[in-house]
Design a protein around this motif. Structure first.
Motif, PDB file in Angstrom:
ATOM      1  N   MET A  64       0.822  -1.212   0.000  1.00 39.26           N
ATOM      2  CA  MET A  64       0.000   0.000   0.000  1.00 39.26           C
ATOM      3  C   MET A  64       0.858   1.265   0.000  1.00 39.26           C
ATOM      4  SD  MET A  64      -3.042  -1.118   2.657  1.00 39.26           S
ATOM      5  CE  MET A  64      -3.871   0.462   2.442  1.00 39.26           C
ATOM      6  N   ARG A  65       2.136   1.109   0.351  1.00 40.18           N
ATOM      7  CA  ARG A  65       3.128   2.192   0.321  1.00 40.18           C
ATOM      8  C   ARG A  65       2.728   3.388   1.186  1.00 40.18           C
ATOM      9  NH1 ARG A  65       6.814   1.085  -3.552  1.00 40.18           N
ATOM     10  NH2 ARG A  65       7.515   3.236  -3.760  1.00 40.18           N
ATOM     11  N   LYS A  66       2.244   3.078   2.393  1.00 44.01           N
ATOM     12  CA  LYS A  66       1.992   4.141   3.357  1.00 44.01           C
ATOM     13  C   LYS A  66       3.319   4.742   3.812  1.00 44.01           C
ATOM     14  CE  LYS A  66      -2.309   2.509   5.539  1.00 44.01           C
ATOM     15  NZ  LYS A  66      -3.166   3.658   5.271  1.00 44.01           N
ATOM     16  N   PRO A  67       3.436   6.054   3.898  1.00 42.62           N
ATOM     17  CA  PRO A  67       4.644   6.652   4.453  1.00 42.62           C
ATOM     18  C   PRO A  67       4.840   6.192   5.895  1.00 42.62           C
ATOM     19  CG  PRO A  67       3.345   8.293   3.278  1.00 42.62           C
ATOM     20  CD  PRO A  67       2.489   7.063   3.396  1.00 42.62           C
ATOM     21  N   VAL A  68       6.057   5.820   6.236  1.00 38.04           N
ATOM     22  CA  VAL A  68       6.348   5.302   7.570  1.00 38.04           C
ATOM     23  C   VAL A  68       7.648   5.901   8.080  1.00 38.04           C
ATOM     24  CG1 VAL A  68       7.445   3.225   6.581  1.00 38.04           C
ATOM     25  CG2 VAL A  68       6.663   3.216   8.967  1.00 38.04           C
ATOM     26  N   LEU A  69       7.643   6.294   9.344  1.00 34.39           N
ATOM     27  CA  LEU A  69       8.826   6.828  10.021  1.00 34.39           C
ATOM     28  C   LEU A  69       9.231   5.870  11.125  1.00 34.39           C
ATOM     29  CD1 LEU A  69      10.866   9.062  10.827  1.00 34.39           C
ATOM     30  CD2 LEU A  69       9.031  10.096  12.196  1.00 34.39           C
ATOM     31  N   GLY A  70      10.456   5.354  11.061  1.00 34.10           N
ATOM     32  CA  GLY A  70      11.002   4.515  12.115  1.00 34.10           C
ATOM     33  C   GLY A  70      11.924   5.320  13.008  1.00 34.10           C
ATOM     34  N   VAL A  71      11.784   5.148  14.322  1.00 34.36           N
ATOM     35  CA  VAL A  71      12.546   5.913  15.304  1.00 34.36           C
ATOM     36  C   VAL A  71      13.384   4.965  16.153  1.00 34.36           C
ATOM     37  CG1 VAL A  71      12.372   7.382  17.339  1.00 34.36           C
ATOM     38  CG2 VAL A  71      10.873   7.789  15.384  1.00 34.36           C
ATOM     39  N   CYS A  72      14.689   5.188  16.181  1.00 36.24           N
ATOM     40  CA  CYS A  72      15.647   4.431  16.988  1.00 36.24           C
ATOM     41  C   CYS A  72      15.510   2.926  16.715  1.00 36.24           C
ATOM     42  CB  CYS A  72      15.503   4.774  18.467  1.00 36.24           C
ATOM     43  SG  CYS A  72      16.961   4.286  19.434  1.00 36.24           S
ATOM     44  N   LEU A  73      15.070   2.127  17.680  1.00 36.02           N
ATOM     45  CA  LEU A  73      14.911   0.696  17.425  1.00 36.02           C
ATOM     46  C   LEU A  73      13.933   0.447  16.284  1.00 36.02           C
ATOM     47  CD1 LEU A  73      15.440  -2.265  18.159  1.00 36.02           C
ATOM     48  CD2 LEU A  73      13.655  -2.051  19.914  1.00 36.02           C
ATOM     49  N   GLY A  74      12.896   1.271  16.187  1.00 35.92           N
ATOM     50  CA  GLY A  74      11.964   1.142  15.073  1.00 35.92           C
ATOM     51  C   GLY A  74      12.647   1.301  13.734  1.00 35.92           C
ATOM     52  N   ALA A  75      13.627   2.215  13.666  1.00 35.56           N
ATOM     53  CA  ALA A  75      14.415   2.389  12.442  1.00 35.56           C
ATOM     54  C   ALA A  75      15.253   1.157  12.163  1.00 35.56           C
ATOM     55  CB  ALA A  75      15.303   3.626  12.568  1.00 35.56           C
ATOM     56  N   GLN A  76      15.872   0.613  13.211  1.00 36.23           N
ATOM     57  CA  GLN A  76      16.714  -0.574  13.032  1.00 36.23           C
ATOM     58  C   GLN A  76      15.911  -1.770  12.542  1.00 36.23           C
ATOM     59  OE1 GLN A  76      18.961  -1.237  16.616  1.00 36.23           O
ATOM     60  NE2 GLN A  76      20.044   0.720  16.458  1.00 36.23           N
ATOM     61  N   LEU A  77      14.670  -1.879  12.982  1.00 31.69           N
ATOM     62  CA  LEU A  77      13.822  -2.993  12.551  1.00 31.69           C
ATOM     63  C   LEU A  77      13.515  -2.948  11.060  1.00 31.69           C
ATOM     64  CD1 LEU A  77      11.315  -2.994  15.531  1.00 31.69           C
ATOM     65  CD2 LEU A  77      12.954  -4.812  15.008  1.00 31.69           C
ATOM     66  N   MET A  78      13.682  -1.794  10.431  1.00 33.34           N
ATOM     67  CA  MET A  78      13.421  -1.655   9.003  1.00 33.34           C
ATOM     68  C   MET A  78      14.527  -2.277   8.149  1.00 33.34           C
ATOM     69  SD  MET A  78      12.056   2.250   8.910  1.00 33.34           S
ATOM     70  CE  MET A  78      10.341   2.661   9.228  1.00 33.34           C
ATOM     71  N   THR A  79      15.665  -2.608   8.765  1.00 36.28           N
ATOM     72  CA  THR A  79      16.797  -3.177   8.030  1.00 36.28           C
ATOM     73  C   THR A  79      16.676  -4.703   7.988  1.00 36.28           C
ATOM     74  OG1 THR A  79      18.286  -3.403   9.946  1.00 36.28           O
ATOM     75  CG2 THR A  79      18.158  -1.235   8.869  1.00 36.28           C
ATOM     76  N   ARG A  80      17.709  -5.338   7.442  1.00 31.30           N
ATOM     77  CA  ARG A  80      17.654  -6.788   7.255  1.00 31.30           C
ATOM     78  C   ARG A  80      18.006  -7.583   8.511  1.00 31.30           C
ATOM     79  NH1 ARG A  80      21.554  -7.849   4.561  1.00 31.30           N
ATOM     80  NH2 ARG A  80      22.401  -5.882   3.858  1.00 31.30           N
ATOM     81  N   SER A  81      18.966  -7.081   9.306  1.00 32.65           N
ATOM     82  CA  SER A  81      19.444  -7.873  10.439  1.00 32.65           C
ATOM     83  C   SER A  81      20.211  -6.985  11.407  1.00 32.65           C
ATOM     84  CB  SER A  81      20.365  -9.001   9.951  1.00 32.65           C
ATOM     85  OG  SER A  81      21.535  -8.457   9.345  1.00 32.65           O
ATOM     86  N   SER A  82      20.459  -7.523  12.607  1.00 33.99           N
ATOM     87  CA  SER A  82      21.207  -6.786  13.619  1.00 33.99           C
ATOM     88  C   SER A  82      22.171  -7.709  14.348  1.00 33.99           C
ATOM     89  CB  SER A  82      20.256  -6.152  14.633  1.00 33.99           C
ATOM     90  OG  SER A  82      20.961  -5.554  15.703  1.00 33.99           O
ATOM     91  N   GLU A  83      23.353  -7.176  14.664  1.00 38.19           N
ATOM     92  CA  GLU A  83      24.302  -7.919  15.492  1.00 38.19           C
ATOM     93  C   GLU A  83      23.772  -8.132  16.907  1.00 38.19           C
ATOM     94  OE1 GLU A  83      28.637  -6.643  13.589  1.00 38.19           O
ATOM     95  OE2 GLU A  83      28.022  -5.839  15.543  1.00 38.19           O
TER      96      GLU A  83
END
Length: 208
Positions: free
Chosen positions: A72-91
């Motif tokens: 649906m391509r809703k605009p989304v803003l990720g903040v701190c951990l929320g931003a990190q969750l938008m990526t593929r993986s985390s150490e």
């Protein structure tokens, strides 16, 4: 209406207060109908990566958010951990992120002979890496925001880097692609600087 995604990990009250100061209707919700009806989404976050993923799964939000953001391509803003969750993986953990951004998360590491306090905590400057980005319009200069994090974003596709910060070394503090915007800092704790970011997100942001 702006929907603040409620998955029991996040500084949701402060985000709600900032959006209300902007003058927009905003709700903290995990209700599928409200999320679908929202104009834009905010994915906040404070805490551990795997715990956040587990909560998103427990509340059956993973498939829904994938649909809202990628289809649906809703605009989304990720903040701190929320931003990190938008990526593929985390150490920090073993669970996969959403993978909306071609990026991954690593822990701050001091170079040999260098002393670097972790977490990176306090006010720091964000420098845009592109011209004419609406999300930074009218933000007082230099742009200073409040950070609290031990892990940071690494862009695997250079074109998604929107802003950078220096702590020991240069790192990506803002990533963006199409309708997706990820900020490592806390605009909800950043006074006039963060208030303008939220105003821009509400009034201007549709795509990077």
């Amino acid at each position: 209406m702006i929907a603040i995604v409620d998955y029991d990990v996040g500084n949701v009250g402060s985000v709600l207060n900032m959006l209300r100061k902007v003058g927009v209707e905003a709700r903290i919700t995990r209700d599928p109908a409200e999320l679908r009806d929202s104009e834009k989404l905010v994915l906040p976050g404070v805490g551990a990566f795997d715990e956040a993923v587990a909560n998103l799964r427990r509340f059956e939000l993973v498939d829904l958010l994938n649909e809202l953001v990628t289809e649906m391509r809703k605009p989304v803003l990720g903040v701190c951990l929320g931003a990190q969750l938008m990526t593929r993986s985390s150490e920090e953990g073993t669970c996969p992120g959403f993978g909306w951004l071609d990026a991954h998360i690593v822990r701050f590491k001091a170079a040999e002979g260098e002393s670097l306090r972790v977490p990176h905590m306090g006010w720091n400057v964000v420098t845009p890496t592109r011209e004419g980005i609406d999300i930074f319009a009218n933000v007082p200069q230099p742009m200073r925001f409040y950070f609290v994090h031990s892990y940071h974003m690494v862009a695997d596709a250079p074109d998604i880097e929107v802003g950078v910060t220096t702590y020991g070394r240069r790192f990506a503090s803002v990533l963006g692609k199409d309708n997706i915007l990820a900020m490592q800092y806390h605009p909800e704790k950043s006074h006039k600087y963060g208030l303008q970011i939220f105003r821009n997100f509400v009034e201007r942001f549709q795509s990077c």
